[in-house]
Design an enzyme around this catalytic site. Structure first.
Site, PDB file in Angstrom:
ATOM      1  N   ALA A  94      16.045  45.833  99.154  1.00  0.00           N
ATOM      2  CA  ALA A  94      16.934  46.992  99.059  1.00  0.00           C
ATOM      3  C   ALA A  94      17.984  46.826  97.952  1.00  0.00           C
ATOM      4  CB  ALA A  94      17.608  47.225 100.404  1.00  0.00           C
ATOM      5  N   GLN A 149       9.950  45.491  99.467  1.00  0.00           N
ATOM      6  CA  GLN A 149      10.325  45.808 100.849  1.00  0.00           C
ATOM      7  C   GLN A 149      10.834  47.245 100.917  1.00  0.00           C
ATOM      8  OE1 GLN A 149      12.676  41.802 100.693  1.00  0.00           O
ATOM      9  NE2 GLN A 149      12.745  42.477 102.794  1.00  0.00           N
ATOM     10  N   HIS A 166       6.791  47.695 103.396  1.00  0.00           N
ATOM     11  CA  HIS A 166       7.383  48.464 104.494  1.00  0.00           C
ATOM     12  C   HIS A 166       7.038  49.946 104.406  1.00  0.00           C
ATOM     13  CE1 HIS A 166      10.539  45.007 104.961  1.00  0.00           C
ATOM     14  NE2 HIS A 166       9.324  44.671 105.334  1.00  0.00           N
ATOM     15  N   CYS A 184      -3.621  64.359 117.248  1.00  0.00           N
ATOM     16  CA  CYS A 184      -3.698  63.513 118.454  1.00  0.00           C
ATOM     17  C   CYS A 184      -2.469  63.628 119.357  1.00  0.00           C
ATOM     18  CB  CYS A 184      -3.911  62.052 118.067  1.00  0.00           C
ATOM     19  SG  CYS A 184      -2.440  61.284 117.389  1.00  0.00           S
ATOM     20  N   SER A 189      17.636  39.797 100.689  1.00  0.00           N
ATOM     21  CA  SER A 189      18.384  38.770 101.435  1.00  0.00           C
ATOM     22  C   SER A 189      17.464  37.638 101.886  1.00  0.00           C
ATOM     23  CB  SER A 189      19.021  39.412 102.668  1.00  0.00           C
ATOM     24  OG  SER A 189      18.001  39.877 103.540  1.00  0.00           O
ATOM     25  N   ASN A 200      20.245  37.809  93.305  1.00  0.00           N
ATOM     26  CA  ASN A 200      20.742  38.498  94.505  1.00  0.00           C
ATOM     27  C   ASN A 200      22.256  38.330  94.578  1.00  0.00           C
ATOM     28  OD1 ASN A 200      19.650  39.958  96.873  1.00  0.00           O
ATOM     29  ND2 ASN A 200      20.831  38.436  98.018  1.00  0.00           N
TER      30      ASN A 200
HETATM   31  P1  NAD Z   1      17.410  43.080 102.046  1.00  0.00           P
HETATM   32  O1  NAD Z   1      17.092  42.037 103.011  1.00  0.00           O
HETATM   33  O2  NAD Z   1      16.451  43.291 100.964  1.00  0.00           O
HETATM   34  O3  NAD Z   1      18.908  42.721 101.457  1.00  0.00           O
HETATM   35  C1  NAD Z   1      19.477  43.327 100.374  1.00  0.00           C
HETATM   36  C2  NAD Z   1      20.134  42.231  99.496  1.00  0.00           C
HETATM   37  O4  NAD Z   1      20.386  42.794  98.222  1.00  0.00           O
HETATM   38  C3  NAD Z   1      21.469  41.726 100.012  1.00  0.00           C
HETATM   39  O5  NAD Z   1      21.387  40.310 100.220  1.00  0.00           O
HETATM   40  C4  NAD Z   1      22.477  42.061  98.886  1.00  0.00           C
HETATM   41  O6  NAD Z   1      23.371  40.974  98.620  1.00  0.00           O
HETATM   42  C5  NAD Z   1      21.590  42.261  97.701  1.00  0.00           C
HETATM   43  N1  NAD Z   1      22.084  43.236  96.711  1.00  0.00           N
HETATM   44  C6  NAD Z   1      22.699  44.422  96.938  1.00  0.00           C
HETATM   45  N2  NAD Z   1      22.937  45.068  95.772  1.00  0.00           N
HETATM   46  C7  NAD Z   1      22.457  44.240  94.788  1.00  0.00           C
HETATM   47  C8  NAD Z   1      22.401  44.353  93.367  1.00  0.00           C
HETATM   48  N3  NAD Z   1      22.894  45.405  92.707  1.00  0.00           N
HETATM   49  N4  NAD Z   1      21.834  43.332  92.674  1.00  0.00           N
HETATM   50  C9  NAD Z   1      21.350  42.238  93.313  1.00  0.00           C
HETATM   51  N5  NAD Z   1      21.381  42.090  94.658  1.00  0.00           N
HETATM   52  C10 NAD Z   1      21.919  43.084  95.384  1.00  0.00           C
HETATM   53  O7  NAD Z   1      17.504  44.450 102.571  1.00  0.00           O
HETATM   54  P2  NAD Z   1      18.349  45.082 103.732  1.00  0.00           P
HETATM   55  O8  NAD Z   1      19.482  45.775 103.078  1.00  0.00           O
HETATM   56  O9  NAD Z   1      18.660  44.078 104.757  1.00  0.00           O
HETATM   57  O10 NAD Z   1      17.297  46.113 104.326  1.00  0.00           O
HETATM   58  C11 NAD Z   1      16.314  45.714 105.282  1.00  0.00           C
HETATM   59  C12 NAD Z   1      15.075  46.543 105.109  1.00  0.00           C
HETATM   60  O11 NAD Z   1      15.408  47.924 105.167  1.00  0.00           O
HETATM   61  C13 NAD Z   1      14.426  46.361 103.749  1.00  0.00           C
HETATM   62  O12 NAD Z   1      13.498  45.324 103.793  1.00  0.00           O
HETATM   63  C14 NAD Z   1      13.785  47.702 103.508  1.00  0.00           C
HETATM   64  O13 NAD Z   1      12.531  47.785 104.135  1.00  0.00           O
HETATM   65  C15 NAD Z   1      14.681  48.679 104.215  1.00  0.00           C
HETATM   66  N6  NAD Z   1      15.572  49.372 103.255  1.00  0.00           N
HETATM   67  C16 NAD Z   1      15.001  49.962 102.163  1.00  0.00           C
HETATM   68  C17 NAD Z   1      15.798  50.628 101.243  1.00  0.00           C
HETATM   69  C18 NAD Z   1      15.139  51.263 100.037  1.00  0.00           C
HETATM   70  O14 NAD Z   1      13.946  51.589 100.092  1.00  0.00           O
HETATM   71  N7  NAD Z   1      15.867  51.436  98.924  1.00  0.00           N
HETATM   72  C19 NAD Z   1      17.189  50.689 101.441  1.00  0.00           C
HETATM   73  C20 NAD Z   1      17.738  50.096 102.580  1.00  0.00           C
HETATM   74  C21 NAD Z   1      16.914  49.425 103.478  1.00  0.00           C
END
Ligand code: NAD
Length: 252
Positions: free
Chosen positions: A27, A104, A124, A160, A199, A223
């Site tokens: 994300a 993801q 995902h 369904c 993350s 990250n």
């Molecule tokens: P994640 O585990 O991928 O964590 C996001 C990481 O990105 C954090 O550790 C943060 O420090 C880092 N980050 C934020 N902005 C950044 C930047 N500009 N440059 C570098 N690093 C940066 O994701 P999550 O937020 O825990 O979300 C969990 C799940 O939810 C994801 O695996 C995904 O499936 C879904 N999700 C998807 C989207 C999307 O499609 N854009 C958005 C939110 C959540």
């Protein structure tokens, strides 16, 4: 030499020797496109945890909560455009260095950036389609969203009768076997593994860099916050992906 400058130089040098780079994106790569992530400090997730698959299937109030969260998220996703980090990965593909992207994310921004869809594994799922939770039938997400916006509470599959939702994987829902196999194959075939904006706390995506490490493949992590694999990476850059990734790729 300032630390960041040295890290960018080292990452570029490492990538110069790689021909089969696999990028795992989370994300964090899309926050600079205006789509918030879930885990960064102050994110909406901390106030409103995402709905699990089990709750979505079993509880009407969870489905209502799901559609309420989605209304905000889908507006952000619809208006989002690829940022400099997505474009850098498309550039990496044009430079014939990229074997594939495992993402993801469900926002479709790697497709919009110009990466070949054959080389993108959406672990995902995608929020650009709707899917039945029972038979898997795909349908239009826009039509589904319109039905919700018109006041329908529990839209059901016309085939369904299963509950409909976006074609994304919720927490507690299995990643389809064929998707996981493609992602693992990429991780096992690469000669450099690049993590961007993840993350590394969400499984099974987080297991992929470990597979690459077992093959002695170098790991680069970009990250904002620390990850559980930082100690195993050749290079860890805690900066914005949209700022650093284009600088690395342009040096190749
Ligand atoms: P994640 O585990 O991928 O964590 C996001 C990481 O990105 C954090 O550790 C943060 O420090 C880092 N980050 C934020 N902005 C950044 C930047 N500009 N440059 C570098 N690093 C940066 O994701 P999550 O937020 O825990 O979300 C969990 C799940 O939810 C994801 O695996 C995904 O499936 C879904 N999700 C998807 C989207 C999307 O499609 N854009 C958005 C939110 C959540």
């Amino acid at each position: 030499m300032p630390v960041l400058y040295q890290q960018l130089h080292d990452a570029t040098e490492l990538m110069k020797h790689a021909q089969r780079i696999v990028a795992l994106t989370g994300a964090g790569i899309s926050t600079e496109s205006g789509i918030p992530d879930f885990r960064s400090p102050g994110s909406i997730w901390q106030q409103q945890p995402p709905v699990s698959y089990q709750d979505f299937i079993n509880k009407s109030e969870a489905r209502q909560q799901y559609w309420q969260i989605r209304r905000n998220l889908s507006a952000q996703v619809l208006s989002a455009r690829p940022n400099a980090a997505h474009l850098a990965l498309a550039d990496l593909e044009r430079k014939k260095r990229l074997l594939g992207i495992v993402t993801q994310n469900f926002d479709g921004l790697h497709h919009d950036a110009g990466n070949n869809q054959e080389h993108i594994v959406e672990m995902h799922g995608t929020s650009r389609s709707a899917a039945c939770t029972h038979c898997g039938r795909r349908s239009s997400i826009l039509e589904l969203q319109q039905r919700i916006d018109a006041g329908e509470i529990d839209p059901l599959c016309p085939d369904c009768g299963g509950f409909l939702k976006a074609a994304t994987i919720l927490f507690g829902q299995r990643v389809p076997d064929e998707v996981l196999s493609r992602a693992r194959e990429l991780a096992l075939s690469c000669d450099l593994f690049l993590v961007v904006g993840s993350s590394l706390k969400v499984n099974p995506a987080a297991t992929l860099p470990r597979l690459a490490l077992k093959n002695d493949v170098p790991l680069i992590i970009i990250n904002l916050q620390p990850t559980p694999l930082d100690d195993y990476a050749e290079i860890v850059i805690n900066e914005k992906a949209g700022v650093v990734l284009p600088q690395i790729v342009s040096g190749l």
